[in-house]
Design an enzyme around this catalytic site. Sequence first.
Site, short mmCIF file in Angstrom:
data_model
loop_
_atom_site.label_atom_id
_atom_site.label_comp_id
_atom_site.label_asym_id
_atom_site.label_seq_id
_atom_site.Cartn_x
_atom_site.Cartn_y
_atom_site.Cartn_z
N GLY A 10 15.33 41.67 31.28
CA GLY A 10 14.05 40.97 31.10
C GLY A 10 14.06 40.14 29.82
O GLY A 10 13.63 38.97 29.80
N LYS A 11 14.60 40.71 28.75
CA LYS A 11 14.71 39.97 27.48
C LYS A 11 15.69 38.81 27.64
O LYS A 11 15.43 37.69 27.16
CB LYS A 11 15.20 40.91 26.36
CG LYS A 11 14.14 41.87 25.88
CD LYS A 11 14.76 43.06 25.16
CE LYS A 11 14.84 42.92 23.69
NZ LYS A 11 15.28 44.15 23.01
N ASP A 63 14.95 43.13 18.55
CA ASP A 63 14.32 44.45 18.58
C ASP A 63 12.82 44.26 18.68
O ASP A 63 12.22 43.55 17.87
CB ASP A 63 14.71 45.27 17.35
CG ASP A 63 14.48 46.75 17.61
OD1 ASP A 63 14.90 47.22 18.69
OD2 ASP A 63 13.88 47.42 16.77
N GLY A 138 8.93 46.14 31.13
CA GLY A 138 8.43 47.05 30.10
C GLY A 138 6.91 47.19 30.14
O GLY A 138 6.31 47.46 31.19
N TYR A 139 6.29 46.97 28.99
CA TYR A 139 4.84 47.15 28.84
C TYR A 139 4.02 45.95 29.31
O TYR A 139 2.80 45.95 29.14
CB TYR A 139 4.51 47.42 27.36
CG TYR A 139 5.04 48.74 26.83
CD1 TYR A 139 4.29 49.91 26.94
CD2 TYR A 139 6.28 48.82 26.21
CE1 TYR A 139 4.76 51.12 26.45
CE2 TYR A 139 6.77 50.02 25.72
CZ TYR A 139 6.00 51.16 25.84
OH TYR A 139 6.47 52.37 25.37
N HIS A 163 5.61 37.10 21.48
CA HIS A 163 6.27 37.54 20.25
C HIS A 163 7.73 37.07 20.23
O HIS A 163 8.22 36.59 19.23
CB HIS A 163 6.18 39.06 20.19
CG HIS A 163 6.63 39.76 21.45
ND1 HIS A 163 6.19 39.40 22.70
CD2 HIS A 163 7.52 40.77 21.65
CE1 HIS A 163 6.77 40.17 23.61
NE2 HIS A 163 7.59 41.00 23.01
N ARG A 164 8.42 37.25 21.37
CA ARG A 164 9.84 36.89 21.45
C ARG A 164 10.02 35.39 21.24
O ARG A 164 10.90 34.95 20.49
CB ARG A 164 10.39 37.32 22.82
CG ARG A 164 11.83 36.93 23.10
CD ARG A 164 12.45 37.82 24.15
NE ARG A 164 12.38 39.20 23.69
CZ ARG A 164 11.52 40.11 24.19
NH1 ARG A 164 10.73 39.80 25.19
NH2 ARG A 164 11.47 41.32 23.68
P1 ITT Z 1 18.14 46.11 23.91
O1 ITT Z 1 17.92 46.94 22.67
O2 ITT Z 1 19.44 46.39 24.60
O3 ITT Z 1 17.95 44.65 23.66
P2 ITT Z 1 15.78 47.51 24.89
O4 ITT Z 1 15.03 47.47 26.18
O5 ITT Z 1 16.22 48.85 24.37
O6 ITT Z 1 17.00 46.48 25.00
P3 ITT Z 1 13.93 47.20 22.66
O7 ITT Z 1 14.46 48.41 21.97
O8 ITT Z 1 13.70 45.99 21.82
O9 ITT Z 1 14.91 46.74 23.83
O10 ITT Z 1 12.62 47.48 23.46
C1 ITT Z 1 11.71 48.47 23.06
C2 ITT Z 1 10.76 48.76 24.16
O11 ITT Z 1 9.77 47.73 24.20
C3 ITT Z 1 11.35 48.87 25.56
O12 ITT Z 1 10.65 49.92 26.20
C4 ITT Z 1 11.01 47.53 26.20
O13 ITT Z 1 10.81 47.65 27.60
C5 ITT Z 1 9.71 47.16 25.50
N1 ITT Z 1 9.58 45.71 25.34
C6 ITT Z 1 10.30 44.92 24.49
N2 ITT Z 1 9.92 43.63 24.62
C7 ITT Z 1 8.95 43.63 25.57
C8 ITT Z 1 8.20 42.60 26.18
O14 ITT Z 1 8.37 41.32 25.86
N3 ITT Z 1 7.33 42.95 27.12
C9 ITT Z 1 7.15 44.22 27.47
N4 ITT Z 1 7.82 45.24 26.96
C10 ITT Z 1 8.73 44.96 26.02
#
Ligand code: ITT
Length: 182
Positions: A10-11, A63, A138-139, A163-164
Amino acid sequence: MVRYVTSNPGKAREAAAYLGTDVETIDYEYLEPQADDLEPVARYGARAAFDGLSGDEPVIVDDAGLFIEAFDGFPGPYSSYVEDTLGIELVAEIARGATDQRASFRAVIGYCDGSVTETFAGRVRGQIVAPRGDGGFGYDPIFEHGDRTFAEMSVEEKNAHSHRARALERFAAWYDAHRESD
Ligand code: ITT
């Protein structure tokens, strides 16, 4: 060419849509320390990803987390663990029982090219709602910005607010100037 390193498709989708052909996304799990703040995690992760991958091209990592006002920012840096254990439906249910539903998403981009390590932060405000929409990841279904959740937006619409995208915008401006000064 910059390598955007993540294990989260997704990212990767959002970064590729935002940065276009200037970025190559790489699925790679790097060592992520646990900390109360995103910035040191992104900084450490950028270095770990650069060192762990072969090649000289710079890397960026991302992150991110959901910070809920009523919970003093929790889950924040613990968002991944909380998504895996409680799940987003339960997070929404608990948050909606509080008097204040305000929340923000934050992302920190960590950059490393072997000699320089930098970080760039982005934030978007919204509120926690019952899950709506089937886009995003994710959220996203429980985060409402304006009158829609991020899961009700296309990747391009989410990138217009997220945010991203804000963190990537700051990174891209710095990186253009950094390259010119080389
Ligand atoms: P990488 O570290 O491999 O990049 P990750 O999914 O572990 O992938 P994060 O630690 O940054 O990435 O994500 C922390 C949590 O926040 C994780 O549960 C994601 O699904 C959620 N998250 C991050 N960005 C989000 C977004 O734009 N929309 C919704 N949820 C997000």
